[in-house]
Design an enzyme around this catalytic site. Structure first.
Site, mmCIF file in Angstrom:
data_model
loop_
_atom_site.group_PDB
_atom_site.id
_atom_site.type_symbol
_atom_site.label_atom_id
_atom_site.label_comp_id
_atom_site.label_asym_id
_atom_site.label_seq_id
_atom_site.Cartn_x
_atom_site.Cartn_y
_atom_site.Cartn_z
ATOM 1 N N SER A 27 -77.681 36.383 -8.689
ATOM 2 C CA SER A 27 -77.023 37.232 -7.592
ATOM 3 C C SER A 27 -75.957 36.377 -7.171
ATOM 4 O O SER A 27 -75.493 36.004 -7.249
ATOM 5 C CB SER A 27 -78.225 37.090 -6.709
ATOM 6 O OG SER A 27 -78.208 37.721 -5.059
ATOM 7 N N ASN A 28 -75.395 37.140 -5.960
ATOM 8 C CA ASN A 28 -74.498 36.348 -4.827
ATOM 9 C C ASN A 28 -74.709 36.094 -3.227
ATOM 10 O O ASN A 28 -75.950 36.249 -2.524
ATOM 11 C CB ASN A 28 -73.736 38.381 -4.554
ATOM 12 C CG ASN A 28 -72.776 38.224 -5.528
ATOM 13 O OD1 ASN A 28 -72.407 37.575 -5.933
ATOM 14 N ND2 ASN A 28 -72.049 39.760 -4.870
ATOM 15 N N ARG A 29 -73.723 34.670 -3.498
ATOM 16 C CA ARG A 29 -74.458 34.216 -1.841
ATOM 17 C C ARG A 29 -73.960 35.087 -0.968
ATOM 18 O O ARG A 29 -73.224 36.013 -0.268
ATOM 19 C CB ARG A 29 -73.514 33.065 -1.888
ATOM 20 C CG ARG A 29 -73.526 31.997 -2.271
ATOM 21 C CD ARG A 29 -72.191 30.910 -2.628
ATOM 22 N NE ARG A 29 -72.244 30.050 -1.241
ATOM 23 C CZ ARG A 29 -71.911 29.365 -0.955
ATOM 24 N NH1 ARG A 29 -71.496 28.642 -1.990
ATOM 25 N NH2 ARG A 29 -71.912 28.589 0.278
ATOM 26 N N ALA B 159 -73.606 42.627 -0.820
ATOM 27 C CA ALA B 159 -72.512 41.781 -1.731
ATOM 28 C C ALA B 159 -73.631 41.853 -2.703
ATOM 29 O O ALA B 159 -74.115 41.599 -3.413
ATOM 30 C CB ALA B 159 -73.098 40.856 -1.629
ATOM 31 N N VAL B 160 -72.719 43.401 -3.478
ATOM 32 C CA VAL B 160 -73.916 43.932 -5.020
ATOM 33 C C VAL B 160 -72.869 42.705 -6.033
ATOM 34 O O VAL B 160 -72.111 42.616 -5.929
ATOM 35 C CB VAL B 160 -73.273 45.227 -5.399
ATOM 36 C CG1 VAL B 160 -74.469 45.561 -6.041
ATOM 37 C CG2 VAL B 160 -73.679 46.270 -3.757
#
Ligand code: C5P
Length: 219
Positions: free
Chosen positions: A23-25, A90-91
């Site tokens: 994932s992303n932060r 934030a893909v």
């Protein structure tokens, strides 16, 4: 006069096996405040498409997704008749090539994970943008920030870009304040360090100004 806004927010999560993901932060705070402010701007409909966060603005039509592919299909369903599209999510740029159905065992000393690129949703939306739609994108840059942001704005056919300057003094993620610039094809505006809810108010003011300039109509 604009009537419908679509806002994306939060991270996407891309499963590796039934218990792990990449994932992303992203806390989803920026998108949440933008949606909350949208509700004060007399729109008929605010569609909020979000990855996993705990932040769901009451009063919006909230659509919860997990992966970039899910986000893409829900965005495409809703953007056609939208006036304002704000893509603050934030893909994840990549997803696991294979999603394993069983949990990976930790026997191996080393392992490799094969990744495949996710679609760039903003790019797709930009390509099919109509004349009377306003598209807002976000960028998080650490170096050559204006050159990179300008390129992104052109490539993705944006009317407005919110540029986050990520640095040690401005981590941007998971905090309540941020330092951003508003970029249009014509100019760059530097904002002071502000709380994310204050940035949302300023962003909507900027959207109204850009919309009026673009369509010749009062918002
Ligand atoms: O190119 P980059 O990923 O840095 O662009 C960031 C912008 O693009 C954000 O507005 C984000 O919501 C959007 N984005 C997207 N689909 C992706 C990656 C980013 O819509 N796969």
């Amino acid at each position: 006069m604009f009537k419908k806004a679509v806002i994306t927010s939060g991270p996407t999560i891309e499963p590796i096996d039934p218990v792990r993901y990449i994932s992303n932060r992203s806390s989803g705070k920026t998108g949440y405040y933008i949606a909350t402010e949208a509700l004060k701007r007399n729109l008929d409909e605010v569609v909020f498409i979000t990855g996993p966060t705990r932040l769901l603005p009451i009063g919006c039509r909230c659509i919860e997704i997990e992966t970039a592919l899910e986000m893409r299909s829900r965005v495409m369903e809703h953007v056609t008749d939208a006036d304002i599209i704000i893509m603050a999510a934030a893909v994840s740029d990549y997803r696991a090539k294979r999603m394993l159905t069983q949990k990976i065992k930790k026997d191996a000393e080393e392992m490799q994970l094969e990744l495949i690129k996710n679609p760039d949703i903003l790019l797709e939306v930009g390509k099919q943008k109509r004349k009377n739609q306003l598209l807002v994108g976000f960028a998080a840059e650490t170096s050559h920030i204006f050159v990179n942001a300008k390129r992104k704005m052109t490539e993705k056919n944006l009317d407005l870009l919110v540029l986050n300057h990520i640095s040690e003094s401005n981590p941007a993620f998971d905090v309540d304040t941020n330092l951003v610039y508003f970029m249009t094809p014509l100019n760059i505006e530097e904002l002071p360090v502000l709380r994310k809810n204050e940035i949302a108010v300023k962003l909507w003011d900027k959207i109204v100004e850009t919309w009026t300039a673009k369509t010749g109509k009062e918002s």
